[in-house]
Design a protein around this motif. Sequence first.
Motif, short mmCIF file in Angstrom:
data_model
loop_
_atom_site.label_atom_id
_atom_site.label_comp_id
_atom_site.label_asym_id
_atom_site.label_seq_id
_atom_site.Cartn_x
_atom_site.Cartn_y
_atom_site.Cartn_z
N SER A 86 59.25 -66.54 78.69
CA SER A 86 59.55 -65.27 78.03
C SER A 86 60.38 -65.51 76.77
O SER A 86 60.98 -66.57 76.60
N TYR A 139 51.07 -66.51 76.37
CA TYR A 139 52.53 -66.70 76.27
C TYR A 139 52.98 -66.67 74.82
O TYR A 139 53.97 -66.00 74.48
N ASP A 141 51.59 -65.22 72.29
CA ASP A 141 51.46 -63.86 71.79
C ASP A 141 52.60 -62.98 72.29
O ASP A 141 53.18 -62.18 71.53
N GLN A 142 52.92 -63.10 73.56
CA GLN A 142 54.02 -62.30 74.14
C GLN A 142 55.34 -62.65 73.48
O GLN A 142 56.15 -61.77 73.15
N TRP A 143 55.56 -63.93 73.25
CA TRP A 143 56.80 -64.40 72.62
C TRP A 143 56.87 -63.87 71.19
O TRP A 143 57.91 -63.38 70.75
N ASP A 145 55.34 -61.20 69.94
CA ASP A 145 55.52 -59.75 69.92
C ASP A 145 56.98 -59.38 70.13
O ASP A 145 57.51 -58.48 69.47
N ARG A 226 50.44 -62.14 64.90
CA ARG A 226 51.00 -61.05 65.68
C ARG A 226 51.98 -60.21 64.86
O ARG A 226 52.58 -59.26 65.36
#
Length: 385
Positions: A86, A139, A141-143, A145, A226
């Motif tokens: 995360s 991962y 992409d989530q980081w 964002d 992103r």
Amino acid sequence: MRKCLPFLAAIAVLYSGCEQKPAAVQGPPKGPFTVAVPENGAYTGVYADFGDNEDDVTLDKIENFEQLVGKRQAIVASSSYWGEGSFPTANVNIIVRHHSIPLIFWSPWDKPYDQDVIARNGPDKFNLPSVVSGKWDAYIDQWADAARQVGSPIFVSWGNEMNGNWFPWSGSFYGAGAQVPGSTPYPHPTPVPGYDPSVSVPPYPLQGPELYKKAFRYVVDRVRARGAKNILWVFHANNYSEPPDMWNVAAQYYPGSDYVDWLGLSVYGEQVHGVDSFTTFAPLFKWPTQEIHAIDPSKPVMLTEWGVGEFPKEGSKSDWIRDAFAAMPKRSYVKAAIFWNERWQNSDDTYSNLHVNSSPEALAAYRDGVAQPYWLSEPILKPQK
């Protein structure tokens, strides 16, 4: 040309409640703002001993360091290991609310984050081939964002000290200096910046450095896609390469000017008794900073990590620190320096004490050095292009 704003001044405008903004301010210190390279002086910063995973960021630890040394820190560093899965939103928010710029060491590394395990077993599941194959896209992409949502500028050092052999993204684990299969010679082999000009680099693309460059570009491209334009990317090498071979010098790993905003360098004195030897600051700093600067003279240089242990029988830590503060301003392209303030226990039960207050003399040397107006305690913001 619009003027740059000190970070605290920009924050004050944002929360003043005034409708009318000064002409120099075209928006709050988020989104359209980035960190300016100071024309005069350099930013001071710290890694403030944030625990075994380098991510237990607290306001108390930051403020305690600042009180010890008598100066605010423009940059505060911490780590974000891929094994945590995360983005460190809470840590970043603490730093931003403190009106400092976060520097994140974003490391593709899985638990237990142990260099001895890597030495025995090699790279883990976050190996470079898996990165460039897209296995960890969700991962990344989530980081990205979450980083974008912060809005404020963030320095990110991805895959630091790649020219060493102690991290799993080192070229040593990926074919080292072997020729990339099927590649052809470069038209005109070019000497590596900073080295003897009579010695040319190997004429072929090299497997270890080429894979690292590919992974660096892949990650940056994906994060930028992103919309995380608030990230300033740091290419962060060690001051001396290990192994000290031509294929492994920092320049071989450089992913290109379009992918890097700042050049970074780790510069340490003795850290572990019996493993390192006590060396004065000058040879650790002068030639390596010339080398990193020569890779891309258009980029500012940051000492992303610097420090030394307390070994009074071998050398004076206070003299080492004083020499550092005397030497750094002589390199006009060095625009930031992050002190590594940590103490840890070694496997033989000895301690490596890099704390700024490991002795009264060391603390006095640091306080005297950082007190000079040259060292800037507030980030300067400018509108982002």
